[in-house]
Every structure is written in C-alpha cells, then in structure tokens.
Design a protein around this motif. Structure first.
Motif, PDB file in Angstrom:
ATOM      1  N   ALA A  60       0.818  -1.216   0.000  1.00  0.00           N
ATOM      2  CA  ALA A  60       0.000   0.000   0.000  1.00  0.00           C
ATOM      3  C   ALA A  60       0.852   1.266   0.000  1.00  0.00           C
ATOM      4  CB  ALA A  60      -0.934  -0.006   1.211  1.00  0.00           C
ATOM      5  N   ALA A  61       2.003   1.222   0.638  1.00  0.00           N
ATOM      6  CA  ALA A  61       2.868   2.405   0.723  1.00  0.00           C
ATOM      7  C   ALA A  61       3.354   2.871  -0.643  1.00  0.00           C
ATOM      8  CB  ALA A  61       4.066   2.099   1.623  1.00  0.00           C
ATOM      9  N   ASN A  62       3.284   1.971  -1.638  1.00  0.00           N
ATOM     10  CA  ASN A  62       3.794   2.298  -2.970  1.00  0.00           C
ATOM     11  C   ASN A  62       2.696   2.586  -3.995  1.00  0.00           C
ATOM     12  OD1 ASN A  62       6.424   1.764  -2.021  1.00  0.00           O
ATOM     13  ND2 ASN A  62       6.161  -0.425  -2.432  1.00  0.00           N
ATOM     14  N   ASN A  63       1.457   2.651  -3.545  1.00  0.00           N
ATOM     15  CA  ASN A  63       0.338   2.776  -4.489  1.00  0.00           C
ATOM     16  C   ASN A  63       0.409   4.019  -5.366  1.00  0.00           C
ATOM     17  OD1 ASN A  63      -0.750   0.380  -3.660  1.00  0.00           O
ATOM     18  ND2 ASN A  63      -2.452   1.270  -2.514  1.00  0.00           N
ATOM     19  N   THR A  64       0.943   5.120  -4.855  1.00  0.00           N
ATOM     20  CA  THR A  64       0.915   6.384  -5.614  1.00  0.00           C
ATOM     21  C   THR A  64       2.317   6.948  -5.840  1.00  0.00           C
ATOM     22  OG1 THR A  64       0.572   7.644  -3.567  1.00  0.00           O
ATOM     23  CG2 THR A  64      -1.395   6.981  -4.812  1.00  0.00           C
ATOM     24  N   ILE A  65       3.339   6.080  -5.806  1.00  0.00           N
ATOM     25  CA  ILE A  65       4.705   6.510  -6.110  1.00  0.00           C
ATOM     26  C   ILE A  65       5.310   5.561  -7.136  1.00  0.00           C
ATOM     27  CG2 ILE A  65       5.014   7.597  -3.847  1.00  0.00           C
ATOM     28  CD1 ILE A  65       6.608   5.154  -2.970  1.00  0.00           C
ATOM     29  N   SER A  66       6.529   5.867  -7.564  1.00  0.00           N
ATOM     30  CA  SER A  66       7.154   5.057  -8.616  1.00  0.00           C
ATOM     31  C   SER A  66       7.568   3.673  -8.135  1.00  0.00           C
ATOM     32  CB  SER A  66       8.371   5.783  -9.193  1.00  0.00           C
ATOM     33  OG  SER A  66       9.343   6.019  -8.187  1.00  0.00           O
TER      34      SER A  66
ATOM     35  N   GLY B 168      10.049  11.207  -5.011  1.00  0.00           N
ATOM     36  CA  GLY B 168       9.389  12.348  -5.642  1.00  0.00           C
ATOM     37  C   GLY B 168       9.770  12.580  -7.082  1.00  0.00           C
ATOM     38  N   GLU B 169      10.598  11.707  -7.645  1.00  0.00           N
ATOM     39  CA  GLU B 169      11.018  11.875  -9.035  1.00  0.00           C
ATOM     40  C   GLU B 169      10.641  10.651  -9.862  1.00  0.00           C
ATOM     41  OE1 GLU B 169      15.095  12.915  -9.536  1.00  0.00           O
ATOM     42  OE2 GLU B 169      15.019  14.597  -8.102  1.00  0.00           O
ATOM     43  N   ALA B 170      10.551  10.870 -11.171  1.00  0.00           N
ATOM     44  CA  ALA B 170      10.287   9.758 -12.084  1.00  0.00           C
ATOM     45  C   ALA B 170      11.472   8.800 -12.083  1.00  0.00           C
ATOM     46  CB  ALA B 170      10.036  10.295 -13.489  1.00  0.00           C
ATOM     47  N   PHE B 171      11.204   7.571 -12.492  1.00  0.00           N
ATOM     48  CA  PHE B 171      12.254   6.552 -12.557  1.00  0.00           C
ATOM     49  C   PHE B 171      12.451   6.114 -13.997  1.00  0.00           C
ATOM     50  CE2 PHE B 171      13.364   2.055 -12.916  1.00  0.00           C
ATOM     51  CZ  PHE B 171      14.564   2.010 -12.219  1.00  0.00           C
ATOM     52  N   GLU B 172      13.705   5.963 -14.409  1.00  0.00           N
ATOM     53  CA  GLU B 172      14.035   5.355 -15.702  1.00  0.00           C
ATOM     54  C   GLU B 172      15.327   4.582 -15.538  1.00  0.00           C
ATOM     55  OE1 GLU B 172      15.111   6.453 -20.352  1.00  0.00           O
ATOM     56  OE2 GLU B 172      13.936   7.856 -19.134  1.00  0.00           O
ATOM     57  N   GLY B 173      15.275   3.296 -15.806  1.00  0.00           N
ATOM     58  CA  GLY B 173      16.458   2.474 -15.623  1.00  0.00           C
ATOM     59  C   GLY B 173      16.532   1.340 -16.622  1.00  0.00           C
TER      60      GLY B 173
ATOM     61  N   ASN C 159       4.492   9.442  -9.728  1.00  0.00           N
ATOM     62  CA  ASN C 159       3.288   8.952  -9.034  1.00  0.00           C
ATOM     63  C   ASN C 159       2.897   7.533  -9.456  1.00  0.00           C
ATOM     64  OD1 ASN C 159       2.308   9.354 -11.594  1.00  0.00           O
ATOM     65  ND2 ASN C 159       0.690  10.799 -11.004  1.00  0.00           N
ATOM     66  N   GLY C 160       3.761   6.874 -10.216  1.00  0.00           N
ATOM     67  CA  GLY C 160       3.492   5.499 -10.633  1.00  0.00           C
ATOM     68  C   GLY C 160       2.654   5.367 -11.885  1.00  0.00           C
ATOM     69  N   SER C 161       2.354   6.480 -12.529  1.00  0.00           N
ATOM     70  CA  SER C 161       1.530   6.432 -13.739  1.00  0.00           C
ATOM     71  C   SER C 161       2.389   6.297 -14.998  1.00  0.00           C
ATOM     72  CB  SER C 161       0.681   7.699 -13.849  1.00  0.00           C
ATOM     73  OG  SER C 161       1.507   8.841 -14.023  1.00  0.00           O
ATOM     74  N   GLU C 162       1.751   5.871 -16.077  1.00  0.00           N
ATOM     75  CA  GLU C 162       2.356   5.741 -17.397  1.00  0.00           C
ATOM     76  C   GLU C 162       3.645   4.917 -17.406  1.00  0.00           C
ATOM     77  OE1 GLU C 162       2.716   9.486 -19.378  1.00  0.00           O
ATOM     78  OE2 GLU C 162       0.670  10.098 -18.888  1.00  0.00           O
TER      79      GLU C 162
ATOM     80  N   LYS D  66       0.659  -0.905 -13.524  1.00  0.00           N
ATOM     81  CA  LYS D  66       1.024  -0.907 -12.102  1.00  0.00           C
ATOM     82  C   LYS D  66       0.008  -1.692 -11.286  1.00  0.00           C
ATOM     83  CE  LYS D  66       2.160   2.202  -8.215  1.00  0.00           C
ATOM     84  NZ  LYS D  66       3.539   1.733  -7.969  1.00  0.00           N
ATOM     85  N   GLU D  67       0.505  -2.598 -10.465  1.00  0.00           N
ATOM     86  CA  GLU D  67      -0.345  -3.277  -9.514  1.00  0.00           C
ATOM     87  C   GLU D  67      -0.354  -2.462  -8.222  1.00  0.00           C
ATOM     88  OE1 GLU D  67      -0.734  -7.785  -8.911  1.00  0.00           O
ATOM     89  OE2 GLU D  67       0.672  -7.184  -7.338  1.00  0.00           O
ATOM     90  N   THR D  68      -1.481  -2.402  -7.553  1.00  0.00           N
ATOM     91  CA  THR D  68      -1.573  -1.730  -6.261  1.00  0.00           C
ATOM     92  C   THR D  68      -2.067  -2.722  -5.220  1.00  0.00           C
ATOM     93  OG1 THR D  68      -3.813  -0.937  -6.759  1.00  0.00           O
ATOM     94  CG2 THR D  68      -1.986   0.544  -7.285  1.00  0.00           C
TER      95      THR D  68
END
Length: 250
Positions: free
Chosen positions: A47-53, A101-106, A126-129, A149-151
């Motif tokens: 749940a802690a990751n539902n709205t982050i990357s 607070g930042e987007a992720f790309e790896g 925010n975990g979108s797109e 994304k799974e929540t």
C-alpha cells in the motif's frame, strides 16, 4: 411355437438390449474450470507504494510469448525483473537509484544461456504511465512488452493465448494474443503478433462481470468471457473473424 411365446421372447430380448445400452452409456463429463495453481490470488504490491514510482508492475510480452514482472523496490532495496519467455525464466536487475518524488528510468539487464537480455523501464513519480523500450532480446528481433502498475487493492492478472481465424478471402490467420486485466478499473489491455506478417498490435476495453468487450471502433468487435483462469472469445474485424483462447500464467 405359439404366438404368445414369440411375443414374450421378443420382449425379453428388447429388455436385455435396453439394459445393455443403458449400462454402456457414459455420463457426459463437464470439463473442469482451468485454475492457474502458481498464480497469485492477492497483490504483491504494498500500500505504501500505491501512488509513487516504487512498487510492482506486471504485464505481457509478444514477439514470441511471455509475461513480465518488474519490482521497483517494492519491499526493500532491490530493483529487478522476472521475464518468462517461451517458458524460460530470465532474471534481470537495474542499478539505477530511486529518488523520492522523481520519475524513474532504468535499464534492466540479465543473462541466460550465455546471452544478455535487456530493456529500459520508465514510470512517472506517481506510478503512472509505466513504459518499456529499447529491447534487446536474443532470438527475438521484433518484441514488445505492455505493463501496468499493480496496487495493494488491485491484483493484476496476465493471460497468454492465441487467435485462430480466417480472412474474408479464405486465407488462414492466427496470432499470439496476450491479455492483462485490471479488476479495480474494470479494464483490460492486449498485445498481439500476427503469425504471418509479424505485425504487432494492441487493443483495450472494459470488463463487466465476466465479460470483456473491446473499444476497437465501429468495424471491429471483440468479446471474451472469463471462466476461472481462462479466457475464451471471438473477434470480427473489417476483413477477418475468428476465435480467442487464453490461460492465466501470472
């Protein structure tokens, strides 16, 4: 022999034949509903990751066929991925740091059978797109992934399947068709790869109860039904038609 004796013998013979036929008749068996014994019934995502990357992303692969799980520090410091391609499991990992607070790309890389596999994964803060790109999959020059994304309150399910049909000119047509479902949003997404042309395409739609319908436009209809962990359905396009079968593998 008297007539009544002949009649009695005929009746006895008829009764014996009836008993024999009834004894040989087998009850019609109902095919059991398919269940994916290895598939999760509750989300892996926290749940802690539902709205982050951070979190869990799941999806499907075509270019052959397969499924994919991406873990971006869901429950620790590990950022890795499990790709199951044609039944072979390939483990990949990324060393790209996660910045709150930042987007992720790896880039995710791994080896299997002495060969190197890689792809790039990116997602908004925010975990979108979530998106995958820059594929290097040995033996598969044309490949595509699709992940969502799974929540903690939305179990993502992935199905691998095929289509079998015909063009209106009579030519046989078939493809790999892999489907991702999102129960919370009542939506589904699919990737396909045509067996003849190698063309990769996509589709999406909505879920109502156990029925999946496609937002494919006025010239194409797709209807699928979920029974247990299996999908069956039909499609009709501008110049083709056929059937769909798929089973959940993730």
């Amino acid at each position: 022999m008297k007539n009544y004796q002949l009649k009695n013998i005929a009746i006895l013979l008829l009764f014996a034949v009836t008993l024999f036929t009834a004894g040989c008749k087998k009850d019609k068996k109902t095919e059991p509903t398919y269940t994916c014994a290895a598939c999760k019934t509750t989300p892996d995502a926290l749940a802690a990751n539902n709205t982050i990357s951070k979190g869990i992303y799941k999806g499907v692969v075509v270019g052959s066929t397969g499924v994919l799980t991406i873990n971006v520090q869901n429950s620790g410091a590990t950022t890795n991925s499990t790709l199951v391609l044609d039944g072979t499991t390939i483990e990949l990992a990324s060393s790209t740091p996660i910045v709150a607070g930042e987007a992720f790309e790896g880039e995710f890389t791994g080896t299997n059978g002495g060969q190197t596999f890689s792809f790039t994964f990116s997602v908004n803060a925010n975990g979108s797109e979530p998106e995958t790109s820059d594929y290097s999959i040995p033996g598969h020059p044309t490949v595509a992934f699709f992940v969502i994304k799974e929540t903690s309150d939305n179990l993502v399910k992935c199905y691998e399947g095929t289509t079998a049909g015909k063009k209106d000119n009579g030519n046989v047509q078939g493809s790999a068709l892999n489907v991702v479902t999102s129960g919370k949003t009542n939506s589904w997404f699919a990737l396909s790869k045509d067996n003849s042309s190698g063309e990769i395409g996509g589709a999406l739609g909505s879920i109502s109860g156990n029925t999946l319908t496609c937002d494919c436009g006025p010239q194409t209809t797709v209807t699928m039904t979920i029974a247990g962990d299996a999908l069956t359905g039909t499609y009709k396009g501008e110049d083709n038609h056929g059937t769909i079968t798929a089973k959940r593998t993730l």
